[in-house]
Each structure stands twice: as structure tokens, then as C-alpha cells.
Design a protein around this motif. Sequence first.
Motif, PDB file in Angstrom:
ATOM      1  N   PRO A  63       0.846  -1.207   0.000  1.00 20.70           N
ATOM      2  CA  PRO A  63       0.000   0.000   0.000  1.00 20.70           C
ATOM      3  C   PRO A  63       0.871   1.243   0.000  1.00 20.70           C
ATOM      4  O   PRO A  63       1.943   1.277   0.607  1.00 20.70           O
ATOM      5  CB  PRO A  63      -0.794  -0.136   1.303  1.00 20.70           C
ATOM      6  N   VAL A  64       0.412   2.262  -0.699  1.00 16.95           N
ATOM      7  CA  VAL A  64       1.151   3.521  -0.715  1.00 16.95           C
ATOM      8  C   VAL A  64       0.395   4.541   0.125  1.00 16.95           C
ATOM      9  O   VAL A  64      -0.817   4.451   0.309  1.00 16.95           O
ATOM     10  CB  VAL A  64       1.352   4.044  -2.160  1.00 16.95           C
ATOM     11  N   SER A  65       1.117   5.506   0.633  1.00 19.02           N
ATOM     12  CA  SER A  65       0.549   6.494   1.559  1.00 19.02           C
ATOM     13  C   SER A  65       0.451   7.846   0.859  1.00 19.02           C
ATOM     14  O   SER A  65       1.356   8.248   0.133  1.00 19.02           O
ATOM     15  CB  SER A  65       1.473   6.616   2.783  1.00 19.02           C
ATOM     16  N   PRO A  66      -0.662   8.563   1.070  1.00 15.70           N
ATOM     17  CA  PRO A  66      -1.759   8.308   2.020  1.00 15.70           C
ATOM     18  C   PRO A  66      -2.982   7.653   1.396  1.00 15.70           C
ATOM     19  O   PRO A  66      -3.949   7.395   2.101  1.00 15.70           O
ATOM     20  CB  PRO A  66      -2.106   9.720   2.488  1.00 15.70           C
ATOM     21  N   CYS A  67      -2.988   7.395   0.080  1.00 15.53           N
ATOM     22  CA  CYS A  67      -4.220   6.910  -0.549  1.00 15.53           C
ATOM     23  C   CYS A  67      -4.499   5.444  -0.235  1.00 15.53           C
ATOM     24  O   CYS A  67      -5.626   4.978  -0.402  1.00 15.53           O
ATOM     25  CB  CYS A  67      -4.153   7.126  -2.058  1.00 15.53           C
ATOM     26  N   ALA A  68      -3.472   4.674   0.166  1.00 15.73           N
ATOM     27  CA  ALA A  68      -3.609   3.262   0.566  1.00 15.73           C
ATOM     28  C   ALA A  68      -3.954   2.345  -0.586  1.00 15.73           C
ATOM     29  O   ALA A  68      -4.410   1.213  -0.362  1.00 15.73           O
ATOM     30  CB  ALA A  68      -4.644   3.115   1.684  1.00 15.73           C
ATOM     31  N   HIS A  69      -3.743   2.772  -1.828  1.00 13.41           N
ATOM     32  CA  HIS A  69      -3.950   1.860  -2.941  1.00 13.41           C
ATOM     33  C   HIS A  69      -2.856   0.795  -2.943  1.00 13.41           C
ATOM     34  O   HIS A  69      -1.694   1.083  -2.626  1.00 13.41           O
ATOM     35  CB  HIS A  69      -3.950   2.615  -4.273  1.00 13.41           C
TER      36      HIS A  69
END
Length: 875
Positions: free
Chosen positions: A143-149
Motif C-alpha cells: 500500500p502507498v501512503s496516504p491513498c492506501a492503494h
Amino acid sequence: MSNTEVIGRTTTARPRALATVLLSRRGAVYLPTPAVVPDPAGDSGAALLEADLVDRGYLLAPPLRAALAALDARAMGAVGRALLHDIDSALGADRPHVPLLRDFPDSTPHDTYAHYVDRVLTVLFQRPEQPCVLCGTVDSVVPVSPCAHLVCGSCFDGADFSACPVCERRIDPSDPFLRPRRPRRQLFRRVAPPERLRLLSYGGDFTARDADAARELDTLLARTGALSPQDTDDLEALLAARTRDDLDRLPATVPGRETKARLVAWLLADPTAVPQALPVAAGLIDTATDVLRVLAVRSGGDAGLVEIPRFAAVPRPLRRALLSVLDTLDPAQAAQDMRRYRQAWIHAAERLHPFEHANRFPRAALAFAALRGTRLGDDALSATLRTAAETAAHIDVTGPTAVAHSWSGQVEAALAARDLAGALTLLEQRPGELVRRLDHLLRLTGEKDENGSRSAVRALERVVPRVAPAVLLSALGAVRTRDREQVARVFFPKGAAAKTHVADDNRPALPVPLVRTVVDVLTAELLRRAGQAAPVDVAVVDAALDGLVAPFTERTASRALVTLPRGSELAVPDGRTLRLFLHWMESPTSGTTDLDLSAAMFDADWRHVGECAYTSLRYAGEAAVHSGDLQDAPPPLGASEFVDLDLELLGAAGVRYVVAVVYSYNNVPFGDLAEAFAGLMVRDQPGNLGPVFDPRSVEQRFDLTGSNRACVPLLIDVQTRTMRWLDVVKGVTGTHHAVWRHADALATLAHRLTDLFASGARVGLGELAVWQAAARAATVVLRHTDGSRSVYRRRDGEDVTGFAARIGSPDIDAPIGAGVEDDGPSAGPSLAYLLRGDLELPDGSEVFALHPLSQDAARVRLLAAADLVTALAPR
């Protein structure tokens, strides 16, 4: 650093620094007094600064380099940092330019639809701690931050992407997905070609700076039309840096109405200086609308009265001064002027209290009474108004209310009744209005009404000496194309933005002899005015200026690196690739924003054949390539998008026209952003060689401002290798804007604007240059685009009209290819109108150069395009 502060929903501009203004207007640098003992490292410091400047396309004049070398290290550092900051701001290089795809254009996907499908599949089916749904790789999804995809590092290269590959929004710079980007390839270090380097001159010390600032202020105050936003910024900065102690140096009259309002508002802004400034300010005002403009500017509004604010309180001394000015005007005329902005004047009356001072300023009170329809009775105020009306024509106080007979209503009635004589009699009272209605008057005469035609021409001959030059130029361009029927008309309505309106043209063509006669009258007047300036021996004119248009509707022009008049056409500089660029950054008031840079493609018949945009990242393979769609722009990085255009490949793919467009996808106004600008680079290196943003190759950079949501800056003709500067906005509604949705409207807009500017309906800057050269010089040298020259000498008995008509014809007075030095005095030409300032000129010369290049403001007087129009002001 942004030059604005956002307070709530209001954006307040801070005046630019004086050094910044003079650098942009004159290319001059001013330095503090050098150290008594020169710093031994001064030469090294100057050399390092010059190297940084060359990387940006600038050179130091020898006197400036020597003056810099004489500074101590601390002063050198301060001057150098400020100079580089100002230049970077002008070029757009003061911001990081990180596109979505950092290896652009090489890494741009060839199949936009497949790239979109991969993103959708990732959103719908990707699960934590599961193999990638696209490639099946295990332990590659994070997951990437901040979108959490959930993003697969194997499918999406973290060294290439600068944002989340799924939602295309910026992510935490420390996110593990983002890896150090690969260095962009460079073959070798290059400097800007010599024909692009601009010379920076040495302006002197700070005393010389103040003197040059005063001269620049005088130049702006002398302009006859509305100033461009960039010139308005400069005017405010020049006034802010000036004291109110030497008001005698101010001109007695200021021809530009909006400029005058800003000057008067500045005079009255300092309460401590009002006693001295009030008489000067009152002397400048001569119409009722002038008073309204001053009230608007004092209240933070627009001098053009496009958007009128709530008026601020008016101190009693100023209130009396403004009423005293209104009292000197004809009440009927003042009431007519007030009627144009009736609601604003009713609000203004609440601040001015005209009836409270009716005994002292009865004519002003009468004008307000006629505006408001004040009921008359037996009271003292009514008696005062009736007495004032005894000496005021066209105001009737015999009824229950004061009534002003409208001049404009009388004109409209005469025109509706086809009463040409009556209309001309009225219009001669206002020469500018007569010239603006010239086409209507000529149509009113009819093809066979020779008496009517003669009377209209005679009236025109009587009024033209008193008409503003911009009005004459507009009329000349419009009338000279009226001997043939036109398909469409293009209007530029007054407003806060450069909007256009296209309509069918149902007007019948005017008789050819009548058109020719009117054109001769207007041209003769312009040539007469051009001859009022000081004569010179030799003038030089570049034939390449024929593609430039004389400035018009400047108040809506974009703030730009190169002040290019709207409609101008220039040859595209040699280079492999044109690179369009866009940068923006969000503000607290804008929220998340998504601007989109797009290029719409059309064939020779203006049929839409494709686009390069977020919906289609490539067109015809390598012909047009997009850098990827960033969908937010949080500070401090902001967002940047690019589009590369290869004209050879586009031509091979059947594209004739490319229209550049910037849309606000979610309909956020450009003016709500902390900053937004776009521009054009000419790339000498193919592919991803060199930096993605190279300040040396920037040809144009312009701001995106105001309440606009769509901008159409330029059109590229692939076949002729030319670029036409449109600088117009496009009205859009709703959200989810995409270029393909607006393709038909873009085709109509670009097509009709191209037809308008190519038809001669707007006077060219090259024409102005030829007229002024012919009127002032004994010898005119015409420099052709192929490097050859034609020489024209004024012959015995040859009038200015004949001489001007001969310039550019084969009837020359010296062999083609002769140089300037072969035809004039040894001092060389002292008047030059150039596309690029690559000509050596004697000290004191007057020079217009679209690209100043080697012209030194310390030696010559640099002219702007608007100065060529101002030179034709009536005297």
C-alpha cells in the motif's frame, strides 16, 4: 515564491520589487556601491554567476560583469541570488517540475486504454498479502501512503512514477514504493544557442535605478489604452516605490482612463499626503466615470469597472473634492455617464452624500437627481435643483422628477430612423463613438447614396484628429476587409477574461470605392501622427514583424515572459521537438485540483483527428507524447504535465493544426490556485535527453489566472511551421472536462480566430513599423527573413503616403542585399523595429525588439509593442 497572499476567498497581490520590474522591462541590473578595496575573488564570483545565467539563456554585458566583480563577496551573493530568483520566476524554473512519469517521454505507455484497465483491475481485485492480480508476482504488492492503494512494484516502476500509479495523486516522498529516479541521459553539456541569449545590462547604482524607474512610470502613464495585467503590476510597483513629495513631476493629463484611476487612487492612499495630493488628483479627473473608477480602485476593485466592489468609506475632504469635480461637468453629460453604471452610482451616492452638499455643488446634485429620478416638490433641495437646471441643457425639471435626455438614446433613434444626417450631427460630439460605429454608418448610406457616403466621409475627416489611436487602428482593420462578404464575425467583449464570441456575419459587403476612401482617410491620419515624432536619418524594419498584430484588448492579456500581442503569428524556432508544459500548486481555498494539459489535432479542413491528453497519452506513436495525468498538486512540489510535439511526424500523420488547451478537470478556477502557469519550450535534444524542464529552451511562459476554467493559449500550424498566439479563454460548465468533448467548439474557435487574424482585419505591428519609419526616416532598410535587405530612400517630392506604400515593393533604391552601413551615415540607424535584437545600433537609438537579445537598455531606448500605438496619440 508566490507574489500573492490568499486571505479567505480574496487574493491580494503584493507589489513586485523595483529590481524585478526593471529587470523584466529593461533587462537592467542595478548594484550597490562597490567596495573600496575590490575582493580578489570578485572575478571568480562573476564568472560563476555568469555560468548560471548562461544556463538560463542570459549573458552579462561587459560593464555589468566588471561592476559585479568589484562587489564584496556578501553583496555579490545577495545580488546573484536575487537575480537568479527573478529570472527563474520569469521562466518558470523556480519550481520543481516532476511529471507523473519521470522517464517521460520514453516511459509513456503506448496503449492508454490498457494502462487504464490495469489501474481499474488493481482497484477492483487487488487484495492485501495476495499475488499481484496483473502479473501474479508474490510479495510485490504494497500500500502507498496516504491513498492506501495496493500497488505492485513489478507492474509499476517506482523509479519512474512520481505519484500513486492508481489514483495518480502525490504520495509521501518517503514512501518505499518511490525509488530514486534514474538519471536522465545527457550527451553533453550545451548552452543556449547565441540567437536565444539575452544581454543583461548594467543600469548603474540605486540613484540611477530610481531615475530609470521614474522614466518607466512616465512611459506607462503616457499609454493611451488600458494596460495589460503585467503592465498594471509594474505600474503599482513603480508607484509603491515612489514618494509623494515630488508631485510636480507627474503629468498634467493621463490619457488612459484606467491608468488615471490607479494613479489618483495612489495619490489619495496616504492620509498624511492627502492635502498636497488632493489638488493634483482633482485636476486629473474630467468625467463622471473617472470618479467611479477611483472609488472602485480605492475599494480594491477593478479600474475597468468589470467587477465593481462594495465601496469603502470616503473621508469628508475627499468627498468634497470628488463632488467639486462632478460639479464642473455638464449635468446632463454626467447623468448619461452615470446611467451606464446606474446601480454602482446609486451605491456611490451613499458614500458621497451629494444632496447633503447640494447648495455647494448644485450641478453634481442635479446629475444624481436625474440618475435616481428624484421627486421634486416645494422643499429647498428641489428649489436648488431647479435653479441648477436653468443653466443645464437636456435636463427637464418641469415634471414631477428630474429627467436627463439620453444622448445615446437620440443616436439610436436616429439610426433606427435611418436619419444619417442627424446621427452624424450627434456622433461628431463624441468622435470616438463615431469611429466605433463607422461600419453601421457606412451601411446606412447604401450603395447608391453618394451624398450620404460623402457626408459620412467628411464627418470622419473632421473627427479623426481627436480619436484615440487604438480606436483608429481597430476601425482601419475592420473597414478594409468589408469590400467582401465574410462568413463569421468574432467579438472580444469587455470583461475580466479574454473571451470570444463567434457569430454569423450577415452584413452586406460595402462598395469598394467607399472602403478605399475610408481606408485612405484613416491611414493618412495615422501617417500624419507618426510624422510628429523627431525625424531620423535611417530606420530599419524587419519584414518578419508582418506576422505580429498591433496590441488590442490588452487588459485581458496574460502575464507572459514574451509580451506577444494576441493573434500574432511567428515561425516556430528550429528544433526537433516542441514541448508544452503546465505547472500548478493547490492553495487552502482550492482544495484538491486537477489541471489537464492537452493538444487537439485537426486536419486541413478542421476535422478533429485525435488528441494527446490524459485520455490518449500518445498520438501516432512518437508524434505527440503526454507525460501522464497528475490529479492533485499539494505544496511544495505541486504538479507538472508536459506534451511533446514532433511536427514532422504529426505532418506525416495527416495533422495540419494543433490547438493547445488547459482545462480545470474539476472546474476549480485558475485564480483559486496558489500558482498556475504554462508555456512552450523548443527542444534541441530528442527523447528524454536533458532535463525534463530546461530553462534555456523556454520560448514562452504565461500565467493562468482569474475565474477561468479553460485556456486556449496557442495554435500550431504543422504545415507552415508557425505558431499563432491566441491567448483566449473558453467558457465551460460542469466538471470532467476532456479535450475530445470540446473538439467541435475548439475547431470553430481556432478556425475563426485564424481567419480573422489572417484576413487583415487587425492592423499588423509590421504595418505600424513601416508607417512610423516612413514618416520619420529619410532612408528605410527592410530586412527580409532570408537575410537580404532592401533599401528605400525618400525621393524628391515624395509624400509620406507614397513612401510608405513603396516600402516592401520591388521599387527599391539600392540593390537587394545592401547593408545598413552602405546606405546611411556612419552612425548607423537610430530607429529600429526588429523581431530579434541582433543589430548593432548607435547610442540613443529607439528600438522595438520582440526578443531584445543583445540590445543594451543602458545604450538604447527599448520600446514595447504598446509604445508603437502610443506614439500615434493625438497631439
